[in-house]
Design an enzyme around this catalytic site. Structure first.
Site, PDB file in Angstrom:
ATOM      1  N   GLU A  36       0.836  -1.195   0.000  1.00 25.87           N
ATOM      2  CA  GLU A  36       0.000   0.000   0.000  1.00 25.87           C
ATOM      3  C   GLU A  36       0.876   1.252   0.000  1.00 25.87           C
ATOM      4  OE1 GLU A  36       0.874   1.476   2.961  1.00 25.87           O
ATOM      5  OE2 GLU A  36       1.804  -0.434   3.468  1.00 25.87           O
ATOM      6  N   GLU A  48       4.497  -0.830   1.646  1.00 31.83           N
ATOM      7  CA  GLU A  48       4.682  -1.135   0.213  1.00 31.83           C
ATOM      8  C   GLU A  48       4.588  -2.622  -0.100  1.00 31.83           C
ATOM      9  OE1 GLU A  48       8.436   0.343  -1.210  1.00 31.83           O
ATOM     10  OE2 GLU A  48       8.084   2.381  -0.509  1.00 31.83           O
TER      11      GLU A  48
END
Length: 349
Positions: free
Chosen positions: A171, A316
């Site tokens: 994300e 991430e």
């Protein structure tokens, strides 16, 4: 509605066969620790006593948060869009790991407050230009929440149709640790303060300010959040990318696709998905323990133990990508080691 479709059951026969094989390998029982149980879990997921992890798929969901306006992050909101470009260019940590693992990689614009040109590796599946500011109103409408969940569903289906053996989600969204803390507080019905950390690098004063803002958010929505179901909570205080994560995790479990869960933000999405369909957790492997204080609390709530502890707090999907080789190694050890009989080694004193 697709959210209510059944979760694929694990294959108990394959699990038993894999356990039997583990018991016969040329090593003391339990000497490979968590790798043994990992191989057995993967066998149950794949329906074979010799599982194989050959291809990882990585989807990074990106979106902005209206709550960023309240100063809950050390970085300005435009960093979300800048980091999306960095993902596409291959300069982010997760893209380095994706290349190393030869993983299939995509970044999905669920709700970034910017527009992007068509570029390889970018999927534009935009619900809106960032969520609303949860200090004044619900972050998402119910319709937007459903749309964001469906973005994750489509990503999981792309991975499944491509023949991936594992789904990794990451994300990107400035202020999303704030949203994840709010989600966790509501889902676990606990105080907000112990769930708030530095996020992108706040100092102690910044953390205190963040706590005060999040307390205000909970006060504003107290009547709406009382006895609310998980989708109402998600719409009220979540984010587009967090909803996409939850949708992806649910769809992977419906399809029978193993998932490596990353850090605190992805775990907050897992809590939402778990509340919708508790059996889905069978398909999730938790990759690492973040230094964000909420992460250990959330993992304890779910009753799960992560594979790694490396003091990460990047997001991430980076922690999950770091754990990916462990899945491959667990399978290789399980499949390629000789049994006592094959090696003509005595299995007893």
């Amino acid at each position: 509605m697709w959210l209510n479709e059944p979760i694929k059951p694990l294959d108990e026969s394959a699990q038993a066969q894999a356990q039997s094989r583990q018991d016969q390998l040329t090593k003391p029982p339990g000497s490979l620790g968590a790798l043994e149980g990992l191989a057995i879990r993967l066998a149950a997921m794949q329906g074979t006593h010799k599982p194989s992890m050959h291809q990882a798929w990585i989807s990074v969901f990106a979106a902005d948060h209206g709550l960023a306006e309240a100063g809950v992050s050390a970085f300005p909101q435009q960093v979300t869009a800048q980091m999306v470009q960095n993902f596409i260019a291959g300069g982010a940590a997760i893209t380095v790991l994706a290349r190393q693992h030869q993983a299939q990689f995509e970044v999905v614009d669920v709700g970034v407050k910017a527009d992007f040109t068509d570029q390889p590796g970018l999927v534009v599946d935009k619900v809106g230009y960032g969520t609303a500011n949860a200090l004044t109103q619900a972050a998402m409408t119910q319709a937007e929440c459903q749309q964001a969940l469906a973005v994750g569903k489509r990503a999981a289906e792309r991975a499944y149709q491509a023949g991936a053996s594992c789904f990794i989600a990451g994300e990107m969204g400035i202020a999303n640790t704030a949203s994840s803390s709010l989600l966790l507080a509501c889902m676990m019905q606990t105080e907000i303060a112990p769930l708030v950390g530095a996020g992108t690098g706040l100092d102690s004063a910044g953390v205190e300010h963040k706590i005060e803002i999040l307390k205000q958010v909970l006060d504003v929505h107290a009547s709406s959040l009382k006895q609310a179901d998980p989708l109402d909570i998600l719409a009220c205080v979540g984010g587009f990318e967090i909803a996409a994560l939850a949708g992806a995790y649910l769809r992977c479990a419906q399809l029978g696709l193993p998932v490596l869960v990353d850090g605190v933000i992805t775990t907050s999405a897992a809590l939402v998905a778990n509340a919708i369909a508790p059996q889905a957790k069978d398909w999730w492997i938790f990759s690492h323990l973040s230094v964000e204080p909420a992460h250990q609390i959330a993992l304890n709530f779910l009753g799960v133990k992560p594979l790694l502890q490396l003091d990460l707090r990047l997001g991430e999907g980076s922690g999950a990508a770091l754990a990916w080789p462990l899945l491959q190694q667990a399978c290789d050890l399980h499949n390629q080691m000789a049994t006592f009989a094959e090696a003509s080694v005595s299995s007893s004193a």
